[in-house]
Design an enzyme around this catalytic site. Structure first.
Site, short mmCIF file in Angstrom:
data_model
loop_
_atom_site.label_atom_id
_atom_site.label_comp_id
_atom_site.label_asym_id
_atom_site.label_seq_id
_atom_site.Cartn_x
_atom_site.Cartn_y
_atom_site.Cartn_z
N LYS A 185 3.23 13.09 -10.01
CA LYS A 185 4.06 12.89 -11.19
C LYS A 185 3.49 11.71 -11.97
O LYS A 185 3.69 10.55 -11.62
CB LYS A 185 5.52 12.58 -10.84
CG LYS A 185 6.43 12.62 -12.09
CD LYS A 185 7.68 11.78 -11.95
CE LYS A 185 7.48 10.35 -12.40
NZ LYS A 185 7.20 10.18 -13.84
N GLU A 261 2.36 0.21 -4.50
CA GLU A 261 1.59 -0.79 -5.25
C GLU A 261 2.49 -1.22 -6.41
O GLU A 261 2.71 -0.47 -7.35
CB GLU A 261 0.27 -0.20 -5.75
CG GLU A 261 -0.75 -1.25 -6.15
CD GLU A 261 -0.55 -1.80 -7.55
OE1 GLU A 261 -0.13 -2.99 -7.66
OE2 GLU A 261 -0.78 -1.08 -8.52
N CYS A 296 -0.63 -5.14 -13.90
CA CYS A 296 0.10 -5.64 -12.74
C CYS A 296 -0.54 -6.88 -12.13
O CYS A 296 0.16 -7.77 -11.65
CB CYS A 296 0.25 -4.55 -11.69
SG CYS A 296 -1.32 -3.87 -11.10
N GLU A 395 7.95 -10.94 -13.73
CA GLU A 395 6.81 -10.24 -14.32
C GLU A 395 7.20 -9.83 -15.74
O GLU A 395 8.03 -8.94 -15.93
CB GLU A 395 6.43 -9.02 -13.49
CG GLU A 395 5.20 -8.31 -14.00
CD GLU A 395 4.83 -7.09 -13.17
OE1 GLU A 395 3.62 -6.84 -12.99
OE2 GLU A 395 5.75 -6.40 -12.69
#
Length: 492
Positions: A185, A261, A296, A395
């Site tokens: 996906k 991850e 990231c 983040e």
């Protein structure tokens, strides 16, 4: 004009899902796929419903049995993957345009980095197939004990929007090389390039049904896929909060392994004896601004020795000022757009909270308008923050650098080690002993010394500590996670 420039209106976007080797229209929730660079609607795409998810998983299980993919002579699988990699290289221009049209990836970066790395990862994992070994275990003389490795079966893979094609390939290629089937996906906002990559795999000889692509929302397609009882393993890349939900969903139909991850808030620890402050400034500015800050592993926390802090920040700011905001289909663009209004709203909300908690804007900040209609944010430097400031803890996923200074080694190490995230980090010093101590002290899956960011070597594994997840991408470890281990013991 840059040689990679193209007209996004002339790009033919492939539509639908890929199931059983054929494109199938989506029948689920409709997503407006918009071009981040100008906000224009590229297409309204229907994602995969739970019914199509079931169909794809059923096809995958059937293909594993009927094709003999897992039992195929290893070098035969290798030959298919080599042909696949060659086809990706041959379609580089097409793939670069598909990727750049609806993502935040600038076409020149896709053409020079993402496409070659996508091909190389397929090639690398193809070459690993016949080099994964088992073991003969020490035991008493009338016994014989071995370890063998076997594929899990059907792997559910979920990949993000920020580097769509490459991050999807980092799941597809090793899982297939290990002998599994894959149902992917991709992000519903960036499905097109990886759909074509998968079709090229079929052209190279992948069995029909061994690889399916199911665009769709996380709530509908992703949940149905992870919860499906026919899925044997789940590999996810995305945010920490979504990763936690994926783990919960994976347990609803019986326990299955999960690799994650997730996000990061990575430090760049700079000592006064760094080899070259100009080089460090270039690395930091590039890391913070790449992809519009939507990376990231971006080194968005500058932890710098106080004696060189002002001059380093000044040099970083100068490089940020040279960033050129523009559309992703212009190869000269160096500052990409923010992916969506929702992401811009989140970024601005976190920055407001950071300033309310005491952060000072040392440079930049605010929206910028290059006259395209997309959402762009000026590269920003913040200072004066306590350890619990949102700009230090959260983040942000935008081109924002949080600066903290230190006086001695121990203080620097304390600031560099984040309480929640542990994806990556950088250390800059001439002192090898100091570099090793710092690299060991930073609790992160990857620490770069006197450089920053992954290079093009496919054999270097990357993955997180803490809330940045577990399980490795890249390298042999990226393949081994898709294999389970069996002990076969004989009594002689």
């Amino acid at each position: 004009m840059h040689g990679d420039n193209f007209d996004p209106d002339r790009v033919d976007l492939p539509s639908g899902c890929l199931i059983g080797g054929e494109r199938v229209p989506g029948d689920g929730t409709v997503t407006e796929v918009r071009r981040p660079s100008d906000g224009k609607l590229a297409r309204a795409e229907a994602g995969a419903s739970a019914s199509l998810v079931d169909r794809a998983v059923t096809e995958a299980r059937h293909s594993l049995k009927s094709s003999g993919w897992a039992e195929m002579e290893p070098r035969q699988r290798m030959a298919i993957m080599r042909r696949w990699a060659d086809l990706v290289d041959a379609h580089a221009d097409e793939l670069a345009q598909l990727e750049a049209t609806v993502s935040v990836r600038v076409v020149s970066s896709v053409r020079l980095r993402d496409v070659p790395m996508t091909a190389e990862m397929i090639r690398f994992y193809g070459e690993c197939i016949d080099k994964i070994e088992g073991a003969v275990l020490a035991t008493r003389g009338n016994r014989f004990s071995t370890l063998v490795r076997e594929p899990y079966g059907v792997v559910a893979a979920i990949s993000p929007w920020n580097t769509p094609m490459l991050l999807a390939t980092l799941k597809i290629a090793p899982a297939l090389a290990a002998g599994n089937a894959v149902v992917l996906k991709p992000s519903e906002f960036t499905p097109y390039a990886i759909l074509r990559v998968a079709e090229l795999g079929l052209q190279a000889g992948l069995p029909r049904g061994i690889l399916s692509i199911l665009p769709g929302t996380g709530a509908e397609t992703g949940t149905a896929l992870v919860r499906h009882p026919g899925v044997d393993y789940v590999a996810f890349t995305g945010s920490a909060s979504t990763g936690a939900r994926v783990m919960c969903d994976a347990a609803t139909s019986g326990l299955k392994p999960v690799s994650l991850e997730l996000g990061g808030k990575s430090p760049q620890l700079v000592f006064a004896d760094a080899p070259d402050l100009d080089a460090v400034a270039t690395l930091v500015a590039a890391s913070v601004c790449a992809n519009g800050g939507q990376v990231c592993f971006a080194g968005t926390r500058l932890v710098v020795e106080a004696s060189v802090a002002d001059q380093l920040v000044e040099r970083i700011a100068a490089r940020m000022d040279r960033m050129q905001a523009g559309p992703t289909w212009d190869g000269a663009t160096t500052l990409a757009p923010i992916v969506s209004p929702a992401q811009m709203k989140r970024l601005e909300s976190l920055l407001d909270a950071a300033e309310a908690a005491g952060a000072r804007r040392l440079h930049g900040g605010g929206r910028i308008d290059p006259g395209l209609g997309g959402l762009f944010y000026a590269p920003t430097i913040l200072g004066g923050m306590a350890d619990d400031n949102p700009a230090v803890r959260e983040e942000l996923f935008g081109p924002v650098l949080a600066v903290q200074t230190f006086q001695d080694l121990e203080q620097g190490l304390r600031l560099a080690d984040h309480p929640s995230y542990g994806l990556a980090g950088g250390v800059h010093t001439r002192d090898i002993a100091k570099a090793l101590k710092a690299a060991r002290a930073i609790q992160a899956g990857t620490v770069w010394v006197n450089h920053y960011g992954p290079n093009t070597d496919p054999n270097q594994p990357m993955g997180g500590y803490k809330q940045s997840g577990f399980g490795k991408d890249f390298g042999v470890m990226g393949l081994e996670k898709f294999l389970k281990t069996k002990n076969i013991a004989f009594q002689i």
